[in-house]
Design a protein around this motif. Structure first.
Motif, short mmCIF file in Angstrom:
data_model
loop_
_atom_site.label_atom_id
_atom_site.label_comp_id
_atom_site.label_asym_id
_atom_site.label_seq_id
_atom_site.Cartn_x
_atom_site.Cartn_y
_atom_site.Cartn_z
N GLN A 80 0.84 -1.19 0.00
CA GLN A 80 0.00 0.00 0.00
C GLN A 80 0.88 1.24 0.00
OE1 GLN A 80 -2.36 -0.45 3.56
NE2 GLN A 80 -4.02 -1.44 2.46
N ALA A 81 0.61 2.14 -0.91
CA ALA A 81 1.41 3.35 -1.02
C ALA A 81 1.32 4.22 0.23
CB ALA A 81 0.98 4.16 -2.24
N ASN A 82 0.18 4.18 0.90
CA ASN A 82 -0.02 5.01 2.08
C ASN A 82 0.07 4.21 3.38
OD1 ASN A 82 -2.39 3.58 1.67
ND2 ASN A 82 -3.73 5.28 2.23
N ALA A 83 0.74 3.08 3.35
CA ALA A 83 0.84 2.22 4.53
C ALA A 83 1.41 2.95 5.74
CB ALA A 83 1.68 0.98 4.21
N ALA A 84 2.49 3.69 5.54
CA ALA A 84 3.12 4.39 6.67
C ALA A 84 2.16 5.40 7.29
CB ALA A 84 4.40 5.07 6.22
N GLU A 85 1.43 6.12 6.46
CA GLU A 85 0.45 7.09 6.96
C GLU A 85 -0.65 6.41 7.76
OE1 GLU A 85 -1.55 9.53 4.05
OE2 GLU A 85 0.36 10.23 3.26
N LEU A 86 -1.18 5.32 7.23
CA LEU A 86 -2.26 4.61 7.90
C LEU A 86 -1.81 4.06 9.26
CD1 LEU A 86 -3.77 2.64 4.87
CD2 LEU A 86 -4.78 4.60 6.06
N MET A 87 -0.63 3.45 9.28
CA MET A 87 -0.14 2.87 10.52
C MET A 87 0.19 3.96 11.55
SD MET A 87 2.03 -0.50 9.42
CE MET A 87 2.70 0.00 7.85
N THR A 88 0.76 5.05 11.09
CA THR A 88 1.07 6.16 12.00
C THR A 88 -0.21 6.69 12.62
OG1 THR A 88 3.06 6.76 10.78
CG2 THR A 88 2.08 8.47 12.14
N ALA A 89 -1.24 6.87 11.81
CA ALA A 89 -2.52 7.37 12.32
C ALA A 89 -3.13 6.41 13.34
CB ALA A 89 -3.49 7.61 11.17
N SER A 90 -3.03 5.10 13.08
CA SER A 90 -3.58 4.11 14.01
C SER A 90 -2.81 4.08 15.32
CB SER A 90 -3.58 2.72 13.38
OG SER A 90 -4.54 2.64 12.35
N ILE A 91 -1.51 4.22 15.25
CA ILE A 91 -0.70 4.21 16.47
C ILE A 91 -1.01 5.46 17.30
CG2 ILE A 91 1.64 4.35 17.42
CD1 ILE A 91 2.52 2.67 14.93
#
Length: 110
Positions: free
Chosen positions: A62-73
């Motif tokens: 996923q191109a936005n994986a880092a963004e998604l995981m950061t938001a969830s954390i």
């Protein structure tokens, strides 16, 4: 391409590869331990929350994986891995979150 120009590109390629390497697991484990993440997560098995390797697999490619995981954390999440919500982790520094997310994006190697 001239040989001299090619010779100048080689170190840049090496730096680019180093930039995509996963953070050292010892460093990540220290961050996870000091922020009590390991109370609910493990690298390779579900505890209360999902295994880190399962999180990495879910976001692989996923191109936005880092963004998604950061938001969830940072903000917490619910419903992504079952009925138990993950609370927000406002006490974890942005620098520590960045290291953990880079490790997750790399597949959570240990």
């Amino acid at each position: 391409m001239k040989l001299s120009a090619l010779a100048l590109c080689i170190p840049l390629l090496a730096l680019g590869q180093a930039a995509h390497a996963a953070p050292d697991f010892a460093q990540v484990k220290e961050i996870l331990a000091k922020n009590a993440c390991l109370a609910c997560h493990a690298v390779d098995k579900k505890v209360v929350g999902p295994a880190y390797q399962d999180v990495a697999a879910k976001h692989k490619g996923q191109a936005n994986a880092a963004e998604l995981m950061t938001a969830s954390i940072k903000g917490g999440s619910s419903g992504k891995y079952g009925p138990i919500p993950m609370p927000p982790n406002v006490g974890v520094s942005d620098a520590d979150i960045k290291v953990v997310v880079e490790w997750l994006v790399a597949g959570a190697p240990h």
